[in-house]
Every structure is written in structure tokens, then in C-alpha cells.
Write a protein that holds these residues in place. Structure first.
Motif, short mmCIF file in Angstrom:
data_model
loop_
_atom_site.label_atom_id
_atom_site.label_comp_id
_atom_site.label_asym_id
_atom_site.label_seq_id
_atom_site.Cartn_x
_atom_site.Cartn_y
_atom_site.Cartn_z
N ASN A 53 0.81 -1.22 0.00
CA ASN A 53 0.00 0.00 0.00
C ASN A 53 0.84 1.27 0.00
O ASN A 53 0.30 2.37 -0.08
CB ASN A 53 -0.94 0.01 1.21
CG ASN A 53 -2.00 -1.07 1.10
OD1 ASN A 53 -2.65 -1.20 0.07
ND2 ASN A 53 -2.17 -1.84 2.16
N TYR A 76 2.51 4.06 -4.99
CA TYR A 76 1.45 4.94 -5.49
C TYR A 76 1.64 5.21 -6.98
O TYR A 76 2.75 5.56 -7.42
CB TYR A 76 1.47 6.27 -4.74
CG TYR A 76 1.37 6.14 -3.24
CD1 TYR A 76 0.16 5.84 -2.63
CD2 TYR A 76 2.49 6.31 -2.43
CE1 TYR A 76 0.06 5.70 -1.26
CE2 TYR A 76 2.40 6.18 -1.06
CZ TYR A 76 1.18 5.87 -0.48
OH TYR A 76 1.08 5.73 0.88
N ASN A 122 0.11 7.73 -9.58
CA ASN A 122 -0.75 8.89 -9.76
C ASN A 122 -1.59 8.79 -11.04
O ASN A 122 -1.09 8.35 -12.08
CB ASN A 122 0.10 10.16 -9.83
CG ASN A 122 0.32 10.76 -8.46
OD1 ASN A 122 0.11 10.10 -7.45
ND2 ASN A 122 0.74 12.01 -8.43
N ARG A 157 -6.33 2.35 -7.43
CA ARG A 157 -5.90 1.04 -6.95
C ARG A 157 -7.09 0.07 -6.99
O ARG A 157 -8.16 0.37 -6.46
CB ARG A 157 -5.37 1.17 -5.52
CG ARG A 157 -4.55 -0.04 -5.04
CD ARG A 157 -4.17 0.14 -3.58
NE ARG A 157 -3.37 1.34 -3.37
CZ ARG A 157 -2.05 1.36 -3.35
NH1 ARG A 157 -1.37 0.25 -3.53
NH2 ARG A 157 -1.39 2.49 -3.13
N ASN A 200 8.21 3.13 -7.34
CA ASN A 200 7.41 4.35 -7.46
C ASN A 200 7.92 5.23 -8.60
O ASN A 200 7.14 5.78 -9.39
CB ASN A 200 7.42 5.13 -6.15
CG ASN A 200 6.37 4.64 -5.17
OD1 ASN A 200 5.28 4.23 -5.55
ND2 ASN A 200 6.70 4.67 -3.88
N ASN A 259 5.61 5.62 -12.12
CA ASN A 259 5.09 6.97 -12.32
C ASN A 259 5.72 7.65 -13.52
O ASN A 259 5.06 8.45 -14.19
CB ASN A 259 5.27 7.80 -11.05
CG ASN A 259 4.19 7.55 -10.03
OD1 ASN A 259 3.08 8.06 -10.14
ND2 ASN A 259 4.49 6.70 -9.04
N ASP A 288 -4.36 8.93 -4.73
CA ASP A 288 -2.94 8.87 -4.36
C ASP A 288 -2.21 10.13 -4.81
O ASP A 288 -2.61 10.76 -5.78
CB ASP A 288 -2.28 7.64 -4.99
CG ASP A 288 -2.88 6.35 -4.47
OD1 ASP A 288 -2.97 5.39 -5.26
OD2 ASP A 288 -3.31 6.30 -3.30
N ARG A 289 -1.12 10.41 -4.13
CA ARG A 289 -0.34 11.59 -4.48
C ARG A 289 1.14 11.24 -4.42
O ARG A 289 1.74 11.15 -3.35
CB ARG A 289 -0.66 12.75 -3.50
CG ARG A 289 -2.05 13.33 -3.68
CD ARG A 289 -2.20 14.07 -4.99
NE ARG A 289 -3.53 14.59 -5.18
CZ ARG A 289 -4.50 13.96 -5.85
NH1 ARG A 289 -4.23 12.77 -6.38
NH2 ARG A 289 -5.68 14.50 -5.99
N TYR A 290 1.73 11.03 -5.59
CA TYR A 290 3.17 10.80 -5.68
C TYR A 290 3.81 12.14 -6.03
O TYR A 290 3.63 12.65 -7.13
CB TYR A 290 3.49 9.75 -6.75
CG TYR A 290 4.96 9.51 -6.96
CD1 TYR A 290 5.73 8.93 -5.96
CD2 TYR A 290 5.59 9.86 -8.15
CE1 TYR A 290 7.07 8.69 -6.15
CE2 TYR A 290 6.94 9.63 -8.35
CZ TYR A 290 7.67 9.04 -7.34
OH TYR A 290 9.03 8.81 -7.52
#
Length: 358
Positions: A79, A82, A84, A88, A200, A204, A351-353
Motif C-alpha cells: 500500500n 502509489y 498517480n 488502486r 514508485n 510513475n 494517491d499523491r506521488y
């Protein structure tokens, strides 16, 4: 005759002194002006959305991350990955990432490292030799990521650990036995951080819409004695204030209006310092560079490209213009891939990457 000769000598000496004084004044003025056109970096912060290398239709933007075959003793929470602009979804996601942690961590055999130090007298003769011992051990790990069952990427990590130096190898080995568990825990903690960070970054960059906040710079005159110093400082404060209102998802309409006086200041300096000499090229370089950066972060790529080309033609540190032209072409390419014309868009997911490049 003697009087006439003396008068001629005195006259010539006075003439030489006058010429020398004028030359000294000319050199001093040119040195001062050259120094007064030195440029310094002044920083501001700005936000935007980095677009992905691969486009996914909005209705297919779902993903899931699992951790399988974890045999290395590093706890990984799926979890904490992430993506963006993707939602999920377990069971039926479009992108299924698998973190494979089944490749054992390797630990090298502990090695005793010897160092000798010579003790010399005033004449440089060696009086004695001191010997020091430390134990060194290297640790390495390489793990894989899968995407929809296929190899997607990897994460590799290595560290070398050393004990303190001791006067005997026995003491160094004893310290190693005390330290080895500490070293292994540190290695696993560092590996854990890297596992999160690398996947990540990978997913992304390829698929997500990353929120980016960067510290950027302008090039401004550094000397208060330059006649344009105050104008450039005024422009900088305007730019810094205006761009601070730019959000990841939008550029408020007021920003363009607020920043206009700063743009006007630099445009006037381009015209006022049009003469082709080095000090004027430096002033123009400052104006071109700053206008280029302003328009780039306001999503006006055509204007940014115009000033980047002028920066190259100005022939003072032209690599900055060339680098910006590459950035502009890359941003245009990503906009074409993603079927949009802005780097400030709404990122629709929970989510916020966020990438902070300070």
C-alpha cells in the motif's frame, strides 16, 4: 637653449602623465563595468505535473501492487506504492505490479584490512612503525519487479561496512562480531527504502502523472552599482510572487497579468543593451534566460522556444539555450503522447506521488 629644452621636457612629461591618467581611468571604468555585469542566481519555486512516457486511456487507469516470494527478511507494504492518476484495484487491474524478493542477500567474508603508519624524526628517518587493523564486509542485493507477469525492472543495492581501527586484529574481529547485526539491519532498512523509491519512480515515469515541485533559478545582475540592478530585483520579486500562485493542477488567470511588468522590464533591457559587446551580451543573456524560464513554466512553449533560440544566438553561455530547447521538445513530445497541451492538469485519483527537487 637650455631653458627651451627644459620647457619641452616638462611639457612632454605633463603630456605623458595626462595620457597615463586617462588610460588608468579608462581601464578602471571598464574593469568596474565588467565587474558590475556579473550575474548571480536567484531562486524561486514552481509546481507542475510531469506527464508519463506511455499513455493509458482514462477508463483503463487501474493498478495493483503485490509482494511475492519474500525470502530476504525485508518488510514491504504494497500500500506504500502509489501510481498517480490511476485507481488502486485488486483482482482485475489493468497494470499488475509484482515485487519479487526471492534473491538472497549476499554477505562477503569479513576481511581484515591492515594499515601501517611510519613515525619519523625531524630528519625524516623512520623511528618506528604503527600497525592498525579493521574488519571490512560488503553486502549486496538485487531484486526484480514484474508487470503483468513480465520483467519490468530491478533494484540493486550494495554497501561496504568497516569497523574502527584497532591496534590488534583480535580487537577488530571482536568489534565486527558486535557490529555485524547492526550492519545487516542498516543494510535491510536502506534496501527497503530503495525498493519503495525505485518502483514508485519507474511506474510513475512510465504511466503516472507525477506532481513535481522544483527550485528553479533566474540569472540576475549581482552588483547594486549596475544601473539595471534595481529593475531586475523588482522583476524578480514580481516573478517569485506570481509563480508561487501556480498550482499543480492549474495556472490562475491572475498570474499572467501579475507577471507582465517583470516581462516588460526584461524586454526593455534587450532593446537598451543591443550593442554587440561582451557586457551587453551578459545583460541580454540575463533577459533572454529569465524570459525563457518564465514562459516555460507558464506553459507557453512557443515563447520559451523563441527566447531559447535568442539565447543561443546571443553567443554567451549558449548551452543553457540548447538545454532548454531539448526540454521544450521533450515536453511537447509528452504532451502529444498524452493528448493534452498543458503541464498543469487535474490528477484524478486518491494517491499523491510528489517529487520535490530542491
Amino acid at each position: 637653449m637650455k631653458v627651451l629644452i627644459l620647457r619641452l621636457i616638462n611639457y612632454n612629461n605633463m603630456k605623458l602623465k595626462s595620457l597615463f591618467s586617462l588610460l588608468t581611468l579608462f581601464l578602471a571604468q571598464n574593469l568596474f563595468f565588467a565587474q558590475s555585469t556579473d550575474l548571480d542566481r536567484f531562486y524561486f519555486y514552481v509546481k507542475y505535473v510531469r506527464l508519463p512516457q506511455k499513455y493509458t486511456e482514462p477508463e483503463r487507469r487501474t493498478y495493483n501492487v503485490v509482494v511475492s516470494d519474500n525470502t530476504i527478511g525485508v518488510d514491504i507494504d504494497p500500500n506504500l506504492f502509489y501510481l498517480n492518476s490511476f485507481k488502486r484495484e485488486e483482482g482485475n487491474a489493468h497494470l499488475n505490479f509484482d515485487v519479487k524478493l526471492n534473491n538472497p542477500i549476499t554477505y562477503s567474508n569479513p576481511e581484515v584490512i591492515v594499515r601501517q603508519e611510519e613515525i619519523k624524526d625531524k630528519e625524516g628517518n623512520v623511528k618506528s612503525v604503527r600497525t592498525f587493523y579493521r574488519v571490512m564486509q560488503r553486502m549486496e542485493a538485487a531484486q526484480r519487479y514484474l508487470l503483468n507477469g513480465e520483467n519490468y525492472g530491478s533494484v540493486r543495492h550494495s554497501e561496504t561496512f568497516n569497523t574502527q581501527e584497532y591496534s590488534s586484529s583480535t580487537m577488530a574481529r571482536e568489534n565486527f562480531l558486535v557490529q555485524q547485526d547492526v550492519w545487516r539491519n542498516k543494510f535491510k532498512t536502506d534496501l527497503q527504502t530503495l525498493i519503495y523509491q525505485r518502483l514508485n519512480d519507474y511506474m510513475n515515469k512510465d504511466y503516472g502523472q507525477s506532481l513535481v515541485e522544483v527550485r528553479e533559478n533566474l540569472w540576475l545582475l549581482g552588483s547594486k552599482k549596475h544601473p539595471e540592478y534595481e529593475n531586475q530585483q523588482k522583476a524578480f520579486e514580481i516573478i517569485k510572487e506570481a509563480l508561487s500562485k501556480v498550482e499543480y493542477f492549474s495556472i490562475p488567470e491572475s498570474v499572467t497579468k501579475d507577471i507582465a511588468p517583470a516581462i516588460e522590464i526584461f524586454e526593455k533591457q534587450i532593446k537598451s543593451y543591443a550593442e554587440d559587446n561582451r557586457k551587453n551580451r551578459k545583460v541580454r543573456y540575463s533577459a533572454y534566460y529569465n524570459l525563457m524560464k518564465i514562459y516555460y513554466y507558464l506553459d507557453n512553449l512557443e515563447a520559451a522556444e523563441k527566447y531559447a533560440n535568442l539565447l543561443v544566438e546571443n553567443d554567451y553561455d549558449k548551452k543553457d539555450g540548447k538545454n532548454m530547447l531539448e526540454s521544450i521538445q521533450n515536453r511537447k513530445r509528452l504532451q502529444d503522447i498524452n493528448k493534452i497541451n498543458s503541464s498543469h492538469i487535474k490528477v484524478l485519483n486518491e494517491d499523491r506521488y510528489i517529487i520535490k527537487n530542491y
